[in-house]
Design an enzyme around this catalytic site. Sequence first.
Site, PDB file in Angstrom:
ATOM      1  CD  GLU A 294      -2.623  -1.137   2.625  1.00 28.58           C
ATOM      2  OE1 GLU A 294      -3.807  -1.500   2.557  1.00 28.58           O
ATOM      3  OE2 GLU A 294      -2.080  -0.765   3.675  1.00 28.58           O
ATOM      4  CB  CYS A 365      -3.543  34.739  12.667  1.00 26.81           C
ATOM      5  SG  CYS A 365      -3.903  36.015  11.472  1.00 26.81           S
TER       6      CYS A 365
END
Length: 444
Positions: A294, A365
Amino acid sequence: MNTRETLKINEKGHLAIGGADCTELAERFGTPLYVFDEAHIRNMMRMYRQAVCDEYDGNGLVLYASKAFSCMAIYAIAREEGIGVDVVSGGELYTALKAGFPAERIYMHGNNKLPSELKEAIEAGVGCIVVDSELEAERIEAEAASRGVVQKVLLRINPGVEAHTHAYVQTATPDSKFGFSVANGTAQEMTKRLLGMEHLALKGFHCHIGSQIFEKDSFVLAVERCLAFVKEIKYSYGFEAEELNLGGGFGIWYTDEDEMMSVEGYRTYLTALFSAVRRECARYGLRLPRILLEPGRSIVGEAGITLYTVGAIKEIPGLRKYVAVDGGMFDNPRFALYGSKYTAVLANRADEPPCELVSVAGKCCESGDLIGVGMSLPRVKTGDLLAILSTGAYNYSMASNYNRNLIPPAVLVRDGEAEYIVKPQSYEDLVRNDVLPRSLTPNN
Ligand SMILES: *Cc1c(COP(=O)(O)O)cnc(C)c1O
């Protein structure tokens, strides 16, 4: 195939990806922008598929771990390349099916799959569900029974292999939310329970030891532990696993601290892995199981870059220089999450030698909103085009609208030509699901 072949510096001194000039891409599509080289993705998929054919008589299947980068186009590419995919949510399953991906080549993962997700998976007829809790096994049994079907499953085991990688991306240490521990006997108990369930067909076992791993020994150890478990189960319960899913986790190049592997480099991992499987099976007298792999990061990671435009530059004398870009943790949260390192290239002057170390900051921010620190670059000016390399995996798929920034679009480059595979968001998209209750609606 690796970053060096995907990326070139062209005759204008610009960075080019898959034959497309990055400055032209930025002009046409704007920034921030995710760019993927289709050839690299296909070459990696083919390399894995070919290795299974050549070195394991084709007795296996490569599943692209789509959480690394999920959108309809990538499932369509995986479909064309004849590999399978693994999905970890109803959303990824939906996206794969929407792209026409055949359900029987979809494996479903997740440590807490929702009842709705299990229902969707069984309804769609996914090839296999990887069981990761007792609760889930009971839910699958009930759902399959109500439909009169038998669902193929694997059991996720934790073989207790500590791979040398970031703690957050290790998945098979004794303390893990994933899998059933072999060491404490719960994997054995759970196997017995699954074998007693009428509407589950247990095919074998799955393990995934972590991500961004370069040690061959870690993978080989996982194979050894898993096959010792397969043997133990065979002798205790008379059940011999037909399938063994060894997960993903192969490392990629982010900076020069990492190996930059060629196709042949990745092949040597697979060779080591398959030969360990043959050796351990011979040792224990087991039939060779069907092997599933995978890979996620290694298929898309180096295939992708992110382009940013440089904005404000702030020098703090004696401390550091901040170069702010028009993206940040909303399109790449990996520095904030793991302190991940990346390489930056000044895409519009890629032929200039680096002369300073800067911190590349995002526009969110948050002080921790950085793309990297100590990044080596030529003298950067406002308006320059900055490329961050190896952002194809776990960037777009982890992006958010934090600070109500727009998630950047993604383009796919083929033979130097780019087109959208993910369109840009608009402000309208940001408020699409917002609701102003009547009591809060401004009267007019
Ligand atoms: C994340 C994950 C993968 C892919 O890992 P990569 O490091 O991206 O190759 C494979 N299998 C499972 C179960 C995973 O959770």
